[in-house]
Design a protein around this motif. Structure first.
Motif, PDB file in Angstrom:
ATOM      1  N   SER A   1      12.670   2.222-109.315  1.00 49.20           N
ATOM      2  CA  SER A   1      13.343   2.764-108.130  1.00 49.20           C
ATOM      3  C   SER A   1      13.471   1.709-107.029  1.00 49.20           C
ATOM      4  N   LEU A   2      12.419   0.942-106.800  1.00 47.38           N
ATOM      5  CA  LEU A   2      12.453  -0.113-105.784  1.00 47.38           C
ATOM      6  C   LEU A   2      13.429  -1.233-106.160  1.00 47.38           C
ATOM      7  N   ILE A   3      13.444  -1.592-107.426  1.00 48.00           N
ATOM      8  CA  ILE A   3      14.383  -2.616-107.899  1.00 48.00           C
ATOM      9  C   ILE A   3      15.818  -2.157-107.647  1.00 48.00           C
TER      10      ILE A   3
ATOM     11  N   ALA B   1      16.820   0.183-105.520  1.00 43.01           N
ATOM     12  CA  ALA B   1      17.067   0.345-104.077  1.00 43.01           C
ATOM     13  C   ALA B   1      17.504  -0.981-103.469  1.00 43.01           C
ATOM     14  N   ASP B   2      16.898  -2.082-103.926  1.00 44.36           N
ATOM     15  CA  ASP B   2      17.288  -3.413-103.445  1.00 44.36           C
ATOM     16  C   ASP B   2      18.747  -3.732-103.788  1.00 44.36           C
ATOM     17  N   GLU B   3      19.268  -3.082-104.817  1.00 40.03           N
ATOM     18  CA  GLU B   3      20.657  -3.295-105.248  1.00 40.03           C
ATOM     19  C   GLU B   3      21.612  -2.273-104.617  1.00 40.03           C
ATOM     20  N   GLY B   4      21.064  -1.374-103.796  1.00 40.44           N
ATOM     21  CA  GLY B   4      21.919  -0.409-103.102  1.00 40.44           C
ATOM     22  C   GLY B   4      22.087   0.924-103.804  1.00 40.44           C
TER      23      GLY B   4
ATOM     24  N   ASP C   1       8.536   1.473-109.525  1.00 36.60           N
ATOM     25  CA  ASP C   1       8.953   0.072-109.603  1.00 36.60           C
ATOM     26  C   ASP C   1      10.453  -0.038-109.880  1.00 36.60           C
TER      27      ASP C   1
ATOM     28  N   LYS D   1      26.120   5.757-102.125  1.00 34.77           N
ATOM     29  CA  LYS D   1      25.400   4.944-103.097  1.00 34.77           C
ATOM     30  C   LYS D   1      25.350   5.704-104.421  1.00 34.77           C
TER      31      LYS D   1
ATOM     32  N   PRO E   1      12.944  -7.561-113.306  1.00 33.87           N
ATOM     33  CA  PRO E   1      13.901  -6.916-112.392  1.00 33.87           C
ATOM     34  C   PRO E   1      15.352  -7.224-112.758  1.00 33.87           C
ATOM     35  N   SER E   2      15.604  -8.447-113.218  1.00 29.38           N
ATOM     36  CA  SER E   2      16.973  -8.806-113.588  1.00 29.38           C
ATOM     37  C   SER E   2      17.469  -7.987-114.789  1.00 29.38           C
TER      38      SER E   2
ATOM     39  N   LYS F   1      18.575  -4.683-113.144  1.00 24.98           N
ATOM     40  CA  LYS F   1      19.767  -4.888-112.309  1.00 24.98           C
ATOM     41  C   LYS F   1      21.019  -5.120-113.140  1.00 24.98           C
TER      42      LYS F   1
END
Length: 175
Positions: A26-28, A30-33, A24, A9, A115-116, A119
């Motif tokens: 970091s979590l966003i 992490a959801d994207e890998g 926050d 990753k 979040p977008s 990302k």
């Protein structure tokens, strides 16, 4: 059964002095890998960890604790020219934007972010940076005459002459 190696990753350093915001983001990611490293709150700490580990991207808050300025880190990264970086800031006034221009960030995200925003900016910057060296090579006159770039001329010739008899001698001249 053959096992394919796990894809690593991309590792992203988040330089943010507000832990809740860093977590926050970091979590966003992490959801994207993505893997992230948080807890870095000063330019000095960031430079230390950057010398110890290879990161794919750095997200930098412009205003850090103890009057440190994330733009200093941006200039450091600009001079190294080996890692892309994105500023994250709540200041979007002209003075701030003009100040960060000299450090040539790859993007800037304005707080409050969605979040977008995180990302898409991260994805686009990583993609563009990955292709940066390829784009430079494509414009290099020495490289244009090398394979696979030479093959483009052959394909172009075939496309232009598809309805005619393709001359093998002409194709060989192109390569």
């Amino acid at each position: 059964i053959l096992k394919t190696p796990k894809m690593l990753k991309p590792l992203i350093l988040i330089v943010e002095d507000e832990l809740l915001i860093a977590k926050d983001i970091s979590l966003i990611l992490a959801d994207e890998g993505y893997d992230t490293h948080i807890g870095i709150t000063t330019v000095k700490q960031a430079i230390e960890v950057l010398s110890q580990k290879e990161y794919e991207l750095v997200l930098i808050d412009i205003n850090l604790q103890n009057n440190y300025d994330g733009v200093e880190l941006g200039h450091y990264l600009l001079n190294k020219d080996s890692i892309p970086y994105i500023y994250i800031t709540s200041h979007s006034n002209n003075a701030t934007i003009d100040r960060v221009k000299d450090s040539r960030p790859h993007a800037i995200i304005i707080k409050p972010y969605k979040p977008s925003d995180i990302k898409t900016s991260v994805s686009i910057v990583l993609n563009n940076y990955k292709h940066k060296k390829i784009d430079i090579l494509r414009n290099d006159a020495k490289i244009i005459n090398e394979i696979p770039f030479m093959l483009k001329e052959v394909v172009k010739y075939i496309d232009l002459n598809i309805k005619d008899r393709i001359d093998i001698i002409e194709l060989s001249k192109l390569t």
